[in-house]
Design an enzyme around this catalytic site. Structure first.
Site, mmCIF file in Angstrom:
data_model
loop_
_atom_site.group_PDB
_atom_site.id
_atom_site.type_symbol
_atom_site.label_atom_id
_atom_site.label_comp_id
_atom_site.label_asym_id
_atom_site.label_seq_id
_atom_site.Cartn_x
_atom_site.Cartn_y
_atom_site.Cartn_z
ATOM 1 N N TRP A 31 -5.058 5.245 11.720
ATOM 2 C CA TRP A 31 -4.635 5.489 13.108
ATOM 3 C C TRP A 31 -3.567 4.470 13.476
ATOM 4 O O TRP A 31 -3.681 3.308 13.115
ATOM 5 C CB TRP A 31 -5.845 5.369 14.039
ATOM 6 C CG TRP A 31 -5.562 5.865 15.422
ATOM 7 C CD1 TRP A 31 -5.294 5.115 16.517
ATOM 8 C CD2 TRP A 31 -5.525 7.223 15.840
ATOM 9 N NE1 TRP A 31 -5.086 5.911 17.603
ATOM 10 C CE2 TRP A 31 -5.221 7.232 17.221
ATOM 11 C CE3 TRP A 31 -5.702 8.441 15.191
ATOM 12 C CZ2 TRP A 31 -5.104 8.395 17.957
ATOM 13 C CZ3 TRP A 31 -5.585 9.598 15.930
ATOM 14 C CH2 TRP A 31 -5.289 9.573 17.294
ATOM 15 N N GLU A 67 -13.646 2.331 12.106
ATOM 16 C CA GLU A 67 -14.222 2.496 10.771
ATOM 17 C C GLU A 67 -13.967 1.311 9.847
ATOM 18 O O GLU A 67 -14.462 1.281 8.718
ATOM 19 C CB GLU A 67 -13.698 3.788 10.128
ATOM 20 C CG GLU A 67 -14.213 5.055 10.778
ATOM 21 C CD GLU A 67 -13.544 5.394 12.112
ATOM 22 O OE1 GLU A 67 -14.200 6.040 12.952
ATOM 23 O OE2 GLU A 67 -12.379 5.008 12.317
ATOM 24 N N ILE A 92 -4.323 0.178 20.783
ATOM 25 C CA ILE A 92 -3.374 0.015 21.889
ATOM 26 C C ILE A 92 -4.052 0.468 23.179
ATOM 27 O O ILE A 92 -4.647 1.552 23.236
ATOM 28 C CB ILE A 92 -2.075 0.813 21.630
ATOM 29 C CG1 ILE A 92 -1.398 0.297 20.354
ATOM 30 C CG2 ILE A 92 -1.141 0.717 22.835
ATOM 31 C CD1 ILE A 92 -0.194 1.104 19.894
ATOM 32 N N HIS A 98 -12.011 3.102 26.658
ATOM 33 C CA HIS A 98 -12.107 3.274 25.203
ATOM 34 C C HIS A 98 -11.617 2.025 24.469
ATOM 35 O O HIS A 98 -12.256 1.564 23.519
ATOM 36 C CB HIS A 98 -11.285 4.504 24.791
ATOM 37 C CG HIS A 98 -11.295 4.801 23.338
ATOM 38 N ND1 HIS A 98 -12.366 5.393 22.711
ATOM 39 C CD2 HIS A 98 -10.367 4.598 22.378
ATOM 40 C CE1 HIS A 98 -12.097 5.539 21.424
ATOM 41 N NE2 HIS A 98 -10.889 5.065 21.194
ATOM 42 N N ARG A 137 4.253 -7.642 16.659
ATOM 43 C CA ARG A 137 3.266 -8.369 15.844
ATOM 44 C C ARG A 137 3.051 -7.729 14.473
ATOM 45 O O ARG A 137 2.199 -8.161 13.713
ATOM 46 C CB ARG A 137 1.934 -8.416 16.597
ATOM 47 C CG ARG A 137 1.998 -9.234 17.861
ATOM 48 C CD ARG A 137 2.098 -10.743 17.605
ATOM 49 N NE ARG A 137 0.804 -11.230 17.124
ATOM 50 C CZ ARG A 137 0.615 -11.764 15.920
ATOM 51 N NH1 ARG A 137 1.604 -11.905 15.078
ATOM 52 N NH2 ARG A 137 -0.568 -12.168 15.549
#
Length: 163
Positions: A31, A67, A92, A98, A137
């Site tokens: 992701w 995960e 993000i 969430h 970053r």
């Protein structure tokens, strides 16, 4: 010094041990692949530049940052020869809670896996407010968290070997 003014991946102030005697796992979230791919490339490059042989690096993808904990636990449960695991991901901030739940779960999970196996499990997860901060970053103006995670893994594997 403020993060805004600093490359956080500068290791000129510290000694990094040679990593030739160690085996590393890298678990990388798919992701936010643009970011996590850059983190992975930084970590891999840094391990190789510090003496780790390519055959002593096991790289495994997982679907997302949540995960990472499970991936690290599975790897360490099946491979006792791994000296440290680097977990790389990017969460993000969005418009919901969430972000908070995922970041907390991942941080606690990575810590718990390290404690369970008495092995360094490195938190190389970006938790940023926006994509620009993540890019900064992940090889941008503030360095690469993947580089930092790899250096931390080498230092902690060496620390463990000295005990």
């Amino acid at each position: 010094m403020s993060t805004q003014l600093k490359n956080l991946s500068d290791f000129s102030h510290t000694t990094v041990p040679n990593g030739a005697n160690y085996k590393f796992g890298i678990i990388v979230a798919e992701w936010n692949a643009e970011i996590t791919g850059a983190l992975y490339n930084g970590a891999l490059k840094t391990l190789l530049a510090n003496g780790v042989a390519e055959e002593n690096i096991i790289s495994l993808p997982v679907p997302g940052s949540f995960e990472l904990t499970g991936g690290a636990e599975i790897l360490l449960s099946k491979r006792s020869d791994i000296d440290a695991v680097i977990c790389l991901g990017c969460v993000i901030q969005g418009d919901t809670k969430h972000f908070d739940f995922i970041c907390d779960a991942v941080a606690q999970g990575i810590t718990n896996v390290g404690i369970k196996y008495s092995k360094p499990v490195i938190f190389g997860v970006l938790t940023t407010n926006n994509l620009e901060q993540a890019q900064d970053r992940a090889g941008g103006k503030h360095g690469n968290k993947g580089d930092e995670a790899a250096i931390t893994a080498i230092k902690m594997a060496d620390f463990s070997a000295q005990i």
